[in-house]
Design a protein around this motif. Structure first.
Motif, PDB file in Angstrom:
ATOM      1  N   THR A   1       4.305 -10.595  11.920  1.00 53.59           N
ATOM      2  CA  THR A   1       4.619  -9.902  10.667  1.00 53.59           C
ATOM      3  C   THR A   1       3.404  -9.844   9.748  1.00 53.59           C
ATOM      4  OG1 THR A   1       6.936 -10.614  10.788  1.00 53.59           O
ATOM      5  CG2 THR A   1       6.117  -9.918   8.636  1.00 53.59           C
ATOM      6  N   VAL A   2       2.737 -10.961   9.590  1.00 54.30           N
ATOM      7  CA  VAL A   2       1.611 -11.046   8.648  1.00 54.30           C
ATOM      8  C   VAL A   2       0.399 -10.261   9.146  1.00 54.30           C
ATOM      9  CG1 VAL A   2      -0.063 -12.609   7.578  1.00 54.30           C
ATOM     10  CG2 VAL A   2       2.362 -13.234   7.658  1.00 54.30           C
ATOM     11  N   THR A   3       0.017 -10.460  10.402  1.00 49.84           N
ATOM     12  CA  THR A   3      -1.199  -9.794  10.896  1.00 49.84           C
ATOM     13  C   THR A   3      -1.041  -8.274  10.936  1.00 49.84           C
ATOM     14  OG1 THR A   3      -0.458 -10.168  13.175  1.00 49.84           O
ATOM     15  CG2 THR A   3      -2.021 -11.749  12.242  1.00 49.84           C
ATOM     16  N   LEU A   4       0.083  -7.800  11.458  1.00 51.26           N
ATOM     17  CA  LEU A   4       0.290  -6.357  11.502  1.00 51.26           C
ATOM     18  C   LEU A   4       0.607  -5.803  10.118  1.00 51.26           C
ATOM     19  CD1 LEU A   4       2.269  -5.907  14.849  1.00 51.26           C
ATOM     20  CD2 LEU A   4      -0.164  -5.616  14.400  1.00 51.26           C
ATOM     21  N   GLY A   5       1.178  -6.650   9.250  1.00 53.28           N
ATOM     22  CA  GLY A   5       1.376  -6.234   7.863  1.00 53.28           C
ATOM     23  C   GLY A   5       0.043  -6.016   7.162  1.00 53.28           C
ATOM     24  N   ILE A   6      -0.921  -6.885   7.443  1.00 51.28           N
ATOM     25  CA  ILE A   6      -2.264  -6.727   6.868  1.00 51.28           C
ATOM     26  C   ILE A   6      -2.890  -5.428   7.355  1.00 51.28           C
ATOM     27  CG2 ILE A   6      -4.622  -7.642   6.933  1.00 51.28           C
ATOM     28  CD1 ILE A   6      -3.383 -10.457   6.949  1.00 51.28           C
ATOM     29  N   ALA A   7      -2.736  -5.123   8.636  1.00 55.86           N
ATOM     30  CA  ALA A   7      -3.269  -3.870   9.183  1.00 55.86           C
ATOM     31  C   ALA A   7      -2.642  -2.669   8.481  1.00 55.86           C
ATOM     32  CB  ALA A   7      -3.014  -3.797  10.687  1.00 55.86           C
ATOM     33  N   GLY A   8      -1.328  -2.740   8.245  1.00 55.91           N
ATOM     34  CA  GLY A   8      -0.642  -1.644   7.574  1.00 55.91           C
ATOM     35  C   GLY A   8      -1.104  -1.457   6.147  1.00 55.91           C
ATOM     36  N   VAL A   9      -1.275  -2.568   5.432  1.00 53.24           N
ATOM     37  CA  VAL A   9      -1.745  -2.489   4.041  1.00 53.24           C
ATOM     38  C   VAL A   9      -3.157  -1.892   3.984  1.00 53.24           C
ATOM     39  CG1 VAL A   9      -2.460  -3.856   2.042  1.00 53.24           C
ATOM     40  CG2 VAL A   9      -0.290  -4.361   3.184  1.00 53.24           C
ATOM     41  N   MET A  10      -4.006  -2.326   4.900  1.00 52.35           N
ATOM     42  CA  MET A  10      -5.373  -1.803   4.934  1.00 52.35           C
ATOM     43  C   MET A  10      -5.382  -0.296   5.193  1.00 52.35           C
ATOM     44  SD  MET A  10      -7.250  -4.842   7.135  1.00 52.35           S
ATOM     45  CE  MET A  10      -8.722  -3.852   7.401  1.00 52.35           C
ATOM     46  N   ASP A  11      -4.507   0.143   6.093  1.00 49.83           N
ATOM     47  CA  ASP A  11      -4.431   1.563   6.424  1.00 49.83           C
ATOM     48  C   ASP A  11      -3.929   2.366   5.232  1.00 49.83           C
ATOM     49  OD1 ASP A  11      -4.822   3.657   8.213  1.00 49.83           O
ATOM     50  OD2 ASP A  11      -2.736   3.632   8.881  1.00 49.83           O
ATOM     51  N   ASP A  12      -2.848   1.892   4.611  1.00 51.42           N
ATOM     52  CA  ASP A  12      -2.306   2.592   3.440  1.00 51.42           C
ATOM     53  C   ASP A  12      -3.300   2.584   2.283  1.00 51.42           C
ATOM     54  OD1 ASP A  12       0.089   3.434   4.510  1.00 51.42           O
ATOM     55  OD2 ASP A  12       1.194   1.647   3.896  1.00 51.42           O
ATOM     56  N   TYR A  13      -3.972   1.469   2.081  1.00 50.78           N
ATOM     57  CA  TYR A  13      -4.941   1.367   0.990  1.00 50.78           C
ATOM     58  C   TYR A  13      -6.073   2.394   1.172  1.00 50.78           C
ATOM     59  CZ  TYR A  13      -8.387  -0.659  -2.204  1.00 50.78           C
ATOM     60  OH  TYR A  13      -9.302  -0.837  -3.213  1.00 50.78           O
ATOM     61  N   THR A  14      -6.524   2.530   2.407  1.00 52.66           N
ATOM     62  CA  THR A  14      -7.598   3.484   2.687  1.00 52.66           C
ATOM     63  C   THR A  14      -7.139   4.911   2.442  1.00 52.66           C
ATOM     64  OG1 THR A  14      -8.466   1.999   4.390  1.00 52.66           O
ATOM     65  CG2 THR A  14      -9.249   4.257   4.432  1.00 52.66           C
ATOM     66  N   LYS A  15      -5.894   5.207   2.821  1.00 55.97           N
ATOM     67  CA  LYS A  15      -5.370   6.562   2.641  1.00 55.97           C
ATOM     68  C   LYS A  15      -5.102   6.892   1.180  1.00 55.97           C
ATOM     69  CE  LYS A  15      -2.842   6.734   7.056  1.00 55.97           C
ATOM     70  NZ  LYS A  15      -1.492   6.692   7.670  1.00 55.97           N
ATOM     71  N   LEU A  16      -4.447   5.960   0.494  1.00 58.98           N
ATOM     72  CA  LEU A  16      -3.873   6.276  -0.810  1.00 58.98           C
ATOM     73  C   LEU A  16      -4.741   5.884  -1.997  1.00 58.98           C
ATOM     74  CD1 LEU A  16      -0.348   5.006   0.201  1.00 58.98           C
ATOM     75  CD2 LEU A  16      -1.073   7.385   0.062  1.00 58.98           C
ATOM     76  N   VAL A  17      -5.528   4.834  -1.852  1.00 59.51           N
ATOM     77  CA  VAL A  17      -6.368   4.387  -2.953  1.00 59.51           C
ATOM     78  C   VAL A  17      -7.789   4.931  -2.803  1.00 59.51           C
ATOM     79  CG1 VAL A  17      -7.294   2.386  -4.177  1.00 59.51           C
ATOM     80  CG2 VAL A  17      -4.972   2.308  -3.271  1.00 59.51           C
ATOM     81  N   LYS A  18      -8.307   4.829  -1.592  1.00 60.78           N
ATOM     82  CA  LYS A  18      -9.654   5.357  -1.350  1.00 60.78           C
ATOM     83  C   LYS A  18      -9.637   6.852  -1.039  1.00 60.78           C
ATOM     84  CE  LYS A  18     -12.039   1.147  -0.003  1.00 60.78           C
ATOM     85  NZ  LYS A  18     -12.994   0.541   0.964  1.00 60.78           N
ATOM     86  N   LYS A  19      -8.418   7.439  -0.976  1.00 62.25           N
ATOM     87  CA  LYS A  19      -8.236   8.882  -0.785  1.00 62.25           C
ATOM     88  C   LYS A  19      -8.849   9.387   0.519  1.00 62.25           C
ATOM     89  CE  LYS A  19      -6.364   8.869  -4.856  1.00 62.25           C
ATOM     90  NZ  LYS A  19      -4.881   8.875  -4.959  1.00 62.25           N
ATOM     91  N   ASN A  20      -8.783   8.563   1.552  1.00 59.28           N
ATOM     92  CA  ASN A  20      -9.225   8.992   2.874  1.00 59.28           C
ATOM     93  C   ASN A  20      -7.973   9.277   3.701  1.00 59.28           C
ATOM     94  OD1 ASN A  20     -10.137   9.337   5.474  1.00 59.28           O
ATOM     95  ND2 ASN A  20     -11.465   7.546   5.501  1.00 59.28           N
ATOM     96  N   PRO A  21      -7.604  10.560   3.904  1.00 59.97           N
ATOM     97  CA  PRO A  21      -6.339  10.897   4.565  1.00 59.97           C
ATOM     98  C   PRO A  21      -6.222  10.401   5.991  1.00 59.97           C
ATOM     99  CG  PRO A  21      -7.754  12.836   4.376  1.00 59.97           C
ATOM    100  CD  PRO A  21      -8.385  11.757   3.546  1.00 59.97           C
TER     101      PRO A  21
END
Length: 361
Positions: free
Chosen positions: A104-124
């Motif tokens: 849960t934690v490791t794949l959750g971290i991967a998901g957060v990193m992916d969403d952060y890159t898309k939505l905060v850093k604006k990289n689709p």
């Protein structure tokens, strides 16, 4: 944690109820559900204030353009309520619980990193696919490595039980470990692909998790396992508690994610939800049942693979109007809510089909 109150049964007999897996599973469902409802409005409001919002890309269905601006990364709700409920109601001395929490934690971290890159850093495109795959493989290596050293049942370490057949096994030998890693990585990505309509992934996940909650409970009981001719897995009953917490968290998230969605889960939880189900399948030695119990997720993945393959073979033609296949039905004119509910119905039927394997042997 609350399980340990049962140790004081000699002083207060009522506390014995905390030793029962069935009671703690029910309590885990209710706890994660209510916790999600409690913190949901604040989390959604915070995501909206931070402008963590869904951005529909130009090649998605035109009907989804209205979803732009809806907060995403709502999977943090599932993550928080799941972890808290599990820590409250599961036994802390269960290695399976910690293995599932690790996933849960490791794949959750991967998901957060992916969403952060898309939505905060604006990289689709999100974070690099190689990094995401590396995290998934790391998770799979740790889980499979642990289960290789501490097999659920030492008599069947590298064997697969064939569903619907009486005590029929296939021994994959060393190839089993590569297969097991594929189960975790494939399940993680399949759930991620399914998360495209309001409530689709979380609703279907309830049925799949319920299936493995039942199998875990039965596999953990030597009498039930022997009678039903499934592999006995000592301690697997605690996986039932974890699955219960997962069911409650997904149901609570549906409260906000049902059409029209107030929030989307994003990769924050879609990646770990699939990974957890894959890990549970390995722990209870029901790996080959996963394509049945999680048939919707398999269908979604196959539709993408077929679309890509057909596109390359025919030099630009498409097998479906759009993939994953839930978009195909949308473009055929089926309203989104109807697509979602019909997929839920199929998911429920697949759960019953998987459970039927307990008697058809």
């Amino acid at each position: 944690m609350l399980y340990y109150l049962s140790l004081f049964t000699g002083d207060i007999s009522f506390l014995n109820i905390f030793s029962y897996i069935t009671f703690r599973t029910g309590a885990a469902i209710v706890t994660s559900f209510l916790l999600t409802l409690l913190i949901g409005p604040k989390v959604v409001a915070k995501l909206r204030s931070y402008k963590i919002q869904q951005i529909e890309r130009e090649y998605g269905p035109a009907s989804h353009l209205s979803k732009s601006g809806t907060p995403t990364m709502g999977g943090i709700l599932i993550f928080l309520s799941l972890v808290v409920s599990v820590l409250l109601w599961a036994r802390w001395d269960s290695n399976y619980i910690w293995l599932l929490l690790f996933t849960t934690v490791t794949l959750g971290i991967a998901g957060v990193m992916d969403d952060y890159t898309k939505l905060v850093k604006k990289n689709p495109e999100g974070m690099k696919s190689s990094i995401k795959l590396a995290i998934q493989l790391f998770t799979a290596v740790v889980v499979v490595g642990y289960l290789a050293l501490n097999p659920p049942n030492g008599n069947y370490t590298t064997s697969l039980i064939i569903p619907y057949m009486s005590k029929m096994f296939v021994d994959l030998s060393v190839f089993y470990f590569a297969f097991a890693m594929l189960v975790i990585v494939g399940s993680s990505n399949a759930t991620n692909l399914t998360d495209g309509l309001d409530g689709l992934a979380s609703g279907c996940m309830v049925f799949t998790a319920a299936t493995y909650a039942i199998f875990a409970y039965l596999a953990g009981n030597v009498n039930f396992a022997d009678y039903l001719k499934i592999i006995y897995v000592p301690g697997a009953g605690e996986i039932t508690v974890f699955m219960g917490a997962l069911i409650g968290a997904c149901l609570g998230f549906l409260w906000f994610n049902a059409y029209p969605a107030q929030v989307f889960m994003g990769d924050t939880s879609s990646l770990f939800l699939g990974g957890v189900i894959g890990t549970a399948a390995l722990c209870v030695k029901q790996e080959l049942l996963l394509p049945i119990a999680g048939g919707i997720f398999v269908l979604e993945t196959l539709s993408v693979m077929l679309q890509m393959g057909y596109f390359k073979l025919t030099h630009g033609k498409r097998l479906f109007k759009m993939a994953p296949i839930h978009h195909h039905f949308e473009l055929l004119g089926v309203p989104e809510p109807k697509v979602i509910v019909r997929f839920w119905i199929v998911g429920a039927m697949l759960m019953l089909l998987a459970l039927a394997s307990l008697k058809i042997r």
